[in-house]
Design an enzyme around this catalytic site. Sequence first.
Site, PDB file in Angstrom:
ATOM      1  N   ASP A  56     -29.953  31.680  -9.892  1.00 46.63           N
ATOM      2  CA  ASP A  56     -28.712  31.012 -11.395  1.00 46.63           C
ATOM      3  C   ASP A  56     -29.961  29.753 -12.422  1.00 46.63           C
ATOM      4  O   ASP A  56     -30.859  29.681 -11.231  1.00 46.63           O
ATOM      5  CB  ASP A  56     -27.954  30.039 -10.574  1.00 46.63           C
ATOM      6  CG  ASP A  56     -28.340  28.714 -10.315  1.00 46.63           C
ATOM      7  OD1 ASP A  56     -29.036  29.428  -9.079  1.00 46.63           O
ATOM      8  OD2 ASP A  56     -27.472  28.241 -10.141  1.00 46.63           O
ATOM      9  N   HIS A  67     -31.313  38.599  -6.407  1.00 46.42           N
ATOM     10  CA  HIS A  67     -30.639  38.128  -7.119  1.00 46.42           C
ATOM     11  C   HIS A  67     -31.243  37.125  -7.484  1.00 46.42           C
ATOM     12  O   HIS A  67     -31.375  35.829  -7.017  1.00 46.42           O
ATOM     13  CB  HIS A  67     -29.037  37.806  -6.630  1.00 46.42           C
ATOM     14  CG  HIS A  67     -27.410  36.979  -7.287  1.00 46.42           C
ATOM     15  ND1 HIS A  67     -27.501  38.191  -7.767  1.00 46.42           N
ATOM     16  CD2 HIS A  67     -27.691  35.948  -7.388  1.00 46.42           C
ATOM     17  CE1 HIS A  67     -26.202  36.910  -8.374  1.00 46.42           C
ATOM     18  NE2 HIS A  67     -26.447  35.564  -8.389  1.00 46.42           N
ATOM     19  N   ASP A 127     -31.147  45.272  -0.373  1.00 45.15           N
ATOM     20  CA  ASP A 127     -32.088  45.740  -1.608  1.00 45.15           C
ATOM     21  C   ASP A 127     -31.139  45.331  -3.043  1.00 45.15           C
ATOM     22  O   ASP A 127     -31.792  46.537  -3.951  1.00 45.15           O
ATOM     23  CB  ASP A 127     -33.744  46.121  -1.171  1.00 45.15           C
ATOM     24  CG  ASP A 127     -34.738  44.959  -2.458  1.00 45.15           C
ATOM     25  OD1 ASP A 127     -34.121  44.432  -3.187  1.00 45.15           O
ATOM     26  OD2 ASP A 127     -35.674  46.022  -2.714  1.00 45.15           O
ATOM     27  N   GLU A 131     -30.362  36.750  -2.426  1.00 44.71           N
ATOM     28  CA  GLU A 131     -29.910  35.701  -3.973  1.00 44.71           C
ATOM     29  C   GLU A 131     -31.886  35.200  -3.322  1.00 44.71           C
ATOM     30  O   GLU A 131     -32.200  35.097  -2.324  1.00 44.71           O
ATOM     31  CB  GLU A 131     -29.367  34.955  -3.838  1.00 44.71           C
ATOM     32  CG  GLU A 131     -29.499  33.765  -5.068  1.00 44.71           C
ATOM     33  CD  GLU A 131     -28.945  32.939  -5.577  1.00 44.71           C
ATOM     34  OE1 GLU A 131     -27.111  33.754  -4.847  1.00 44.71           O
ATOM     35  OE2 GLU A 131     -29.011  32.254  -6.137  1.00 44.71           O
TER      36      GLU A 131
END
Length: 581
Positions: A189, A502, A548, A557
Amino acid sequence: MRPDLRSALLLALAVAATACSHLDGTPTPADGTIRINQVGFLPGSAKWAVLPPQAPADFTVLDAQTGTVALRGTLQPAAAWPPTRTAVRLADFSPLTRPGEYHLHVDGVPDSPHFRVAADAYTALNAAAIKALYFNRASIELRPEHAGPWARPAGHPDTQVLVHASAAGPGRPEGSVISSPGGWYDAGDYNKYIVNSGITVYTLLAAYEHFPEFFRRQRLDIPESGNGIPDLLNEVLWNLDWMLSMQDPADGGVYSKLTNKGFDGMVLPHEATEPRYVVQKTTAAALDFAAVMATASRVFSAFEAQRPGLAARARAAAQRAWAWAQANPAVVYRQPPDIRTGGYGDEQLADEFAWAAAELYITTRDDAYYAAMQPERVPADVPGWGSVNGLAWMSLAHHRRGLTAAADQRLIAQRIEGEAARLAEVWAASAWRVSLQAPDFQWGSNSNLLNQAVMLIQGYRQGGDRRQLDAAQAALDYALGRNAVGISMVTGYGTRSTRHPHHRPSEADGVAAPVPGFLVGGPNPGMQDLKGCPVPYPAKEPAKAYLDHACSYASNEVAINWNAPLVYVTAALQVLTGVPQ
Ligand SMILES: [Ca+2]
Ligand SMILES: [Ca+2]
């Protein structure tokens, strides 16, 4: 460990839109194939491979170029490994010391992937693990000469950041605008968190303190390369300068995070333009900040010419944050109702107090800080973002020869050697020859293992027990493919590695290969992301629950605090392993 369970629903929407193009995740190699570190080994490394229980007893190591036999050996008897609920046999090919490229052969089993034995086996991987942090920099364009195909425009200038109601204070009421640029995006993020920056920056600074010659020689091709500061420290400064801006000048308290109100979609940084806020000062943020700044003060005192005043500024900032925490000893993070990003909430603060006290003691030599640590009450356990006791002991042990008479040298040695011996016992008894056990397969299992390796290395540095270094090598092997899924879980490294982390930039950049050098979280039977994933996990056993796919924030992530021990461990093994006798 990523605490963002709340992100699941928001992410599901964004991921569903892009999911169809990602059904080609790296296929898990069949059970019954050889599991091996796919990047390779130093000549002096302990070397192990894992085979299925039905494999015949004899193995050979073949030169990949000539096909000639480089080594013959016998597999160990089959033994059960609970995290996969299966038995395995081990090949020990440690006597293979000659540099070259090889593969392992056992009749009736597909040959292993190729691997190298080389004197510089981990130097490129170490550089890539640090450079991954550069790729996660906020507030700067990544130019093609540094970033290659992963070049991108600058995102998140963070020069106009709002003070959230939870962070309001004298001089900075709700809605005040402050500037807090730079820093690394925390993970997949685009938010920035002080608590997770704590262990991350510390681990990198510790790597420098412990192995300065290795890092002085290293060149990462980042914008600051050649400026008279080692590149590792240049990279650290990108986040350290941001952290300094997170301290409220009015009272010395430290905001816990700089964040959007919610998570962004799967877009590039410059496309994510939601308003940014600093949120709630907490005791944990103040103490992690104090520990990091005290450590940074020591390291940057040698770079006064390049960064005049930084060492003194960091030391003063550490002491002010410590004082704030003394006056506010139990302010835990409470997510405000309008904020939905990661919490990094931690209600156990004795370890943060101990760690900050230890670092301030080492930096200032003021015995009052040593007393404040209450060392006899502090165990040396495996560190994580919310559990930092081990970091205090790691620093005390490294600096033990320069401490005041107040320091209990016997206790320091006992704590470090005791924890490393415990982990080495687990490693020695493990059928897979790895210190990770079934309960350790949680969110970020790969970093749990590499932080175990960090503690094992401290034991080796303190007491010289070679088995502890070999157990640390085993942890790196695991991340690089000698694991139950047969995939190297560092992007771009290994013959078969993670393809769909991710990680918003990797998803949104239109480049097929993921941004390289990132360690992903790894197998996690909790599978907290199941509802948002369009494909199932291939397996549920603790060591095999890995997917994956970019949807899998619970197993795939990336995070800055997971890369930091990869940096530490690869540097340590490169420096400490030595040449074969
Ligand atoms: Ca804690
Ligand atoms: Ca990509």
